[in-house]
Write an enzyme that holds these catalytic residues in place. Structure first.
Site, mmCIF file in Angstrom:
data_model
loop_
_atom_site.group_PDB
_atom_site.id
_atom_site.type_symbol
_atom_site.label_atom_id
_atom_site.label_comp_id
_atom_site.label_asym_id
_atom_site.label_seq_id
_atom_site.Cartn_x
_atom_site.Cartn_y
_atom_site.Cartn_z
ATOM 1 N N SER A 43 0.870 -1.176 0.000
ATOM 2 C CA SER A 43 0.000 0.000 0.000
ATOM 3 C C SER A 43 0.906 1.224 0.000
ATOM 4 C CB SER A 43 -0.846 -0.013 1.279
ATOM 5 O OG SER A 43 -1.486 1.221 1.488
ATOM 6 N N TYR A 75 -2.256 0.161 10.768
ATOM 7 C CA TYR A 75 -2.404 -0.316 9.379
ATOM 8 C C TYR A 75 -1.066 -0.135 8.653
ATOM 9 C CZ TYR A 75 -4.004 -0.886 4.582
ATOM 10 O OH TYR A 75 -4.145 -1.312 3.282
HETATM 11 P P1 NAP Z 1 -11.742 -5.746 -0.069
HETATM 12 O O1 NAP Z 1 -12.614 -5.475 -1.249
HETATM 13 O O2 NAP Z 1 -12.323 -5.556 1.285
HETATM 14 O O3 NAP Z 1 -11.124 -7.206 -0.212
HETATM 15 C C1 NAP Z 1 -10.447 -7.817 0.844
HETATM 16 C C2 NAP Z 1 -10.432 -9.306 0.592
HETATM 17 O O4 NAP Z 1 -9.705 -9.951 1.657
HETATM 18 C C3 NAP Z 1 -11.819 -9.920 0.561
HETATM 19 O O5 NAP Z 1 -11.870 -10.861 -0.479
HETATM 20 C C4 NAP Z 1 -11.949 -10.619 1.911
HETATM 21 O O6 NAP Z 1 -12.782 -11.740 1.742
HETATM 22 C C5 NAP Z 1 -10.484 -11.041 2.141
HETATM 23 N N1 NAP Z 1 -10.166 -11.280 3.545
HETATM 24 C C6 NAP Z 1 -10.142 -10.390 4.553
HETATM 25 N N2 NAP Z 1 -9.843 -11.004 5.705
HETATM 26 C C7 NAP Z 1 -9.661 -12.321 5.413
HETATM 27 C C8 NAP Z 1 -9.360 -13.469 6.180
HETATM 28 N N3 NAP Z 1 -9.166 -13.401 7.501
HETATM 29 N N4 NAP Z 1 -9.274 -14.666 5.558
HETATM 30 C C9 NAP Z 1 -9.480 -14.764 4.216
HETATM 31 N N5 NAP Z 1 -9.763 -13.699 3.443
HETATM 32 C C10 NAP Z 1 -9.858 -12.506 4.031
HETATM 33 O O7 NAP Z 1 -10.454 -4.795 -0.106
HETATM 34 P P2 NAP Z 1 -9.295 -4.575 -1.192
HETATM 35 O O8 NAP Z 1 -9.117 -3.109 -1.283
HETATM 36 O O9 NAP Z 1 -9.521 -5.342 -2.414
HETATM 37 O O10 NAP Z 1 -8.055 -5.146 -0.363
HETATM 38 C C11 NAP Z 1 -7.127 -6.054 -0.890
HETATM 39 C C12 NAP Z 1 -5.730 -5.685 -0.394
HETATM 40 O O11 NAP Z 1 -5.378 -4.406 -0.915
HETATM 41 C C13 NAP Z 1 -5.579 -5.581 1.114
HETATM 42 O O12 NAP Z 1 -4.367 -6.180 1.496
HETATM 43 C C14 NAP Z 1 -5.505 -4.087 1.362
HETATM 44 O O13 NAP Z 1 -4.774 -3.770 2.521
HETATM 45 C C15 NAP Z 1 -4.807 -3.634 0.106
HETATM 46 N N6 NAP Z 1 -4.962 -2.216 -0.241
HETATM 47 C C16 NAP Z 1 -6.211 -1.691 -0.406
HETATM 48 C C17 NAP Z 1 -6.330 -0.338 -0.722
HETATM 49 C C18 NAP Z 1 -7.675 0.306 -0.925
HETATM 50 O O14 NAP Z 1 -7.752 1.559 -0.866
HETATM 51 N N7 NAP Z 1 -8.739 -0.436 -1.165
HETATM 52 C C19 NAP Z 1 -5.186 0.442 -0.865
HETATM 53 C C20 NAP Z 1 -3.936 -0.144 -0.704
HETATM 54 C C21 NAP Z 1 -3.848 -1.467 -0.394
HETATM 55 P P3 NAP Z 1 -13.796 -12.354 2.822
HETATM 56 O O15 NAP Z 1 -14.411 -11.217 3.567
HETATM 57 O O16 NAP Z 1 -14.768 -13.122 1.980
HETATM 58 O O17 NAP Z 1 -12.957 -13.253 3.660
#
Ligand code: NAP
Length: 255
Positions: free
Chosen positions: A140, A153
């Site tokens: 990130s 975070y």
């Molecule tokens: P998201 O739409 O909330 O997706 C997160 C995914 O992680 C979901 O599929 C969720 O699935 C899964 N997950 C969470 N906890 C879990 C667990 N304990 N076991 C298995 N699966 C789990 O968010 P996203 O933005 O795509 O996030 C993906 C990655 O990108 C993360 O690492 C986040 O830190 C990073 N990121 C996001 C942003 C942003 O602004 N969105 C920016 C920088 C980095 P279930 O709920 O079905 O388990």
């Protein structure tokens, strides 16, 4: 032959977009997340639309034993895993340190750091047996800079960055490529999870500017995966225009 990629957090956001793009690019997929119903829908959708096979593992990545056992039980042909995309993760609340809940910090540390490391440990023996193995960790901008309310975070993403660097040092000469992809704000379920289900608060996250979309991040992942054999993409930092200076206080932009 199709490559097999395992994607954690494939039930929404960046993980889902990546599954979609890799399915279009002749990958077979092992999709991991907790919500089985979502994974089943995605499995059907991708298999109907593309020349791909999709295996789903409805697991909480914090349950290391269950995940290890699920991987061990995979049919032999699914064990030639060449690509691991450590994507599952979350941010919670983003309160000031003096107001934050220890429980939220522990959930972020357990999911974003401990589980990412455990999943990698579980998958490494399989990756090492294949040619052209590649680990992609989702970091990130928070892995590069600490912002207000994001101390823990950011700590989790700084830890991901340290682990990624260590993996690269230890594994590149063993034929495993290692990449970290660092997005700025991406419109996903991340904001809703962070706001603990408060939709109004979550929508505010993207109200004053155009965020990145999950497909933007998936593109960067495919770019890293599709370089020639002699090229390792170490690190990609991709942001919205307004965040291009990563010191920008995104919370101030949103207000
Ligand atoms: P998201 O739409 O909330 O997706 C997160 C995914 O992680 C979901 O599929 C969720 O699935 C899964 N997950 C969470 N906890 C879990 C667990 N304990 N076991 C298995 N699966 C789990 O968010 P996203 O933005 O795509 O996030 C993906 C990655 O990108 C993360 O690492 C986040 O830190 C990073 N990121 C996001 C942003 C942003 O602004 N969105 C920016 C920088 C980095 P279930 O709920 O079905 O388990």
């Amino acid at each position: 032959m199709n490559r097999i990629a395992l994607i954690t957090g494939a039930s929404s956001g960046i993980g889902y977009a990546t599954a979609n793009l890799l399915a279009q690019n002749e990958y077979h997929l092992i999709l991991v997340a907790r919500r089985k119903d979502k994974l089943e829908k995605i499995q059907t959708e991708l298999q109907n639309n593309f020349q791909t096979k999709v295996c789903i593992l409805a697991e909480d990545i914090r349950n290391t034993m269950d995940l290890r056992s699920a991987i061990e039980k995979l049919p032999e042909e699914w064990k030639h895993i060449q690509v691991l995309i450590n994507n599952a993760g979350l941010g919670l609340a983003f309160d000031s340190v003096d107001e934050a809940k220890l429980e939220d910090w522990e959930t972020m540390l357990d999911t974003n750091v401990k589980s990412l490391i455990s999943v990698t440990h579980i998958l490494l023996p399989y990756l090492l047996k294949t040619e052209d193995a590649h680990i992609i960790n989702i970091g990130s901008t928070a892995a590069k800079q600490v912002k207000k309310g994001s101390s823990v975070y950011s700590a989790t993403k700084f830890a991901v960055e340290a682990f990624t660097k260590g993996l690269r040092i230890d594994l590149l000469d063993k034929g495993v490529k290692v990449t970290q992809i660092n997005p700025g704000v991406v419109e996903t379920e991340f904001a809703l999870v962070k706001a603990k289900g408060n939709k109004e608060l979550a929508e505010k996250s993207y109200s004053n500017f155009t965020p990145l979309y999950p497909d933007d991040v998936a593109d960067a992942i495919l770019f890293a995966l599709s370089r020639p054999k002699h090229v390792n993409i170490n690190d990609i930092l991709l942001t919205t225009i307004v965040e291009a200076d990563i010191n920008t206080r995104i919370d101030k932009i949103i207000e």
